[in-house]
Write an enzyme that holds these catalytic residues in place. Structure first.
Site: not given
Ligand code: SF4
Length: 477
Positions: A2, A28, A104-105, A257
């Protein structure tokens, strides 16, 4: 995966949040949202399914304005794919005004903590999302332990296991905090007063990636330290109130990526790392007989710099034979296989006549299931390529991720169940090479600070080892 954004003490903070989220939309695309504190001290939250440009419209931003604001773009890794699980979360407090949280996580001990809060303290959850758990845990320490907000956040940070880069707005303060290993990226910046003077001199900015800062005229100060808790308060300098760090475990996949090439992530220039990966792959191919009929081509876009690095080192020309439709999102970040398959068909198209009789060195960033790449190899062959040699800019992915990346179970990961020759045959390629882990680590400035668990299965925490260590059940995984 995210993306998060935070603005402190900047007029029209809501517009800047939307701009940051737009810059990190690649992290996201399923849902997004904003929470802002208005001039009366109330915190409002707005979120919806879809892209930033469609959800956070001008009309919405006019309504949800404030000089303290946070925002989030979601790619679901845990919890259902619906609006209740989108972020930020508004957390009710008895004394009001509410608190807002985004993160985020992935939290490994999510169920243990949630069950404890529900059963022992009567907390009610509206979602299955980690961000809400973080908010309610902070609220628990405020309400039941009568802690100050600073201590409540530090205590919550100690209880949470896993990956989290989080932001909390509480009253007129904002807090940024990160897990002790620093799995997910997190950067801090500031905005200088603009020419019109509309930005406060101590305006602070938080984001998942530094590439968002240039777009809004902010300057990167630094990355947050793993385990760091930072307090933002009006007319006071930014204050570090705790650093509870453990061994650094930055996600190496951010460099391969996820992060944008124009980001500086974990102290590394992302585009530079990718070019070096390409150069290393080219060194492996010294013996290959690639002549004037050969082109190096990326699966656009995250592999572009790897392919450029390969071309520069090998002398084989780089070219672009596949057109990418930019209005189709990242296929890997689509939640299910059907969406991914449709994504590939709509996303790539070969240039007419381009491939006829050519040998193609096809560079991709990674292989997860292999199904997407096989479709692309078939597409290129169907367009007339004589040979397709696949080169992969990551080591073999043999393990799932428990820290915020939605990799499938091990049995779905092609490198976990097939050897190189078998993968090559599956892809219908003429040859296949991955970068080796040892060579990959030589590219990084501080290789010891990274997590490689999906390549070597050495997890700091996994649902198995965490629940074995603590003897607690995990109903989530
Ligand atoms: S397991 Fe892989 S994807 Fe997950 S944090 Fe570690 S390196 Fe990143």
């Amino acid at each position: 995966m995210c993306g998060i954004a935070g603005i402190f003490n900047v007029e029209n903070g809501e517009s800047l949040i939307a701009e940051i989220l737009f810059a990190i939309q690649h992290r996201g695309q399923e849902s997004c949202g904003i929470a802002a504190r208005n001039s009366k001290g109330n915190i409002f939250c707005y979120k919806g399914m879809g892209l930033v440009k469609n959800v956070l419209t001008e009309k919405v931003l006019d309504k949800y304005c404030g000089d303290i604001a946070i925002g989030h773009v979601r790619y679901p890794t845990a919890g259902k794919s619906d609006e209740t699980n989108s972020q930020p979360h508004s957390i009710e407090l008895p004394e009001g005004p509410h608190m807002a949280v985004c993160s985020n996580g992935d939290i490994i001990n999510y169920h243990e903590l949630r069950t404890w809060l529900e059963k022992d303290y009567g907390f009610t959850f509206k979602s299955d999302n980690d961000g809400e758990l973080i908010g309610r845990l902070v609220a628990f320490h405020l309400i039941h332990k009568k802690m100050k907000i600073e201590n409540a956040i530090i205590e919550a940070q100690k209880q949470l296991k896993g990956a989290f880069s989080s932001i909390v707005i509480y009253r007129d303060q904002m807090f940024a905090f990160r897990d002790p290993h620093g799995f997910r990226p997190y950067v801090l910046g500031h905005i200088k007063p603009s020419e019109t003077g509309e930005h406060s001199s101590n305006g602070a900015v938080l984001a998942s990636e530094s590439c968002a800062f240039g777009i809004i005229g902010a300057k990167l100060i630094r990355e947050l330290e793993p385990g760091e808790v930072i307090k933002f308060e009006k007319d006071k300098p930014i204050k570090v109130i705790a650093v509870n760090s453990l061994k650094k475990q930055h996600c190496v996949f951010e460099l391969i990526y996820f992060s944008r090439p124009d980001a500086i992530t974990f102290g590394e220039k992302v585009y530079d790392v990718r070019k070096k990966i390409g150069a290393r792959l080219a060194e492996y191919d010294k013996e290959m007989k690639f002549g004037s009929d050969t082109v190096v081509m990326a699966v656009p876009d995250s592999s572009n710099f790897v392919a450029l690095g390969y071309a520069a080192k090998s002398g084989v020309p780089f070219d672009m034979g596949l057109l990418r439709n930019h209005y189709v999102g990242r296929t890997f970040t689509k939640p299910d296989q059907k969406q991914r398959d449709e994504g590939v068909r709509h996303k790539f198209n070969p240039l007419p006549e381009f491939f006829k009789g050519k040998k193609v060195v096809l560079v991709d960033d990674s292989i997860v299931r292999g199904t997407t790449l096989r479709k692309i190899v078939r597409m290129i062959r169907g367009a007339g390529a004589r040979e397709v040699h696949v080169r992969i800019g990551s080591p073999r992915v043999i393990g799932s991720c428990y820290y915020g990346i939605d990799t499938p179970t091990r049995k779905e990961l092609i490198a976990a169940i097939k050897n190189n020759d078998e993968i090559c045959a599956f892809l219908e390629a003429d040859s296949l090479r991955y970068i080796e882990v040892e060579d990959f680590t030589k590219i990084l400035t501080k290789p010891e600070t990274f997590c490689y668990a999906c390549f070597n299965l050495k997890y700091e925490y996994s649902p198995e080892n965490y629940h074995q260590k603590t003897n607690t059940p995990d109903s989530r995984c």
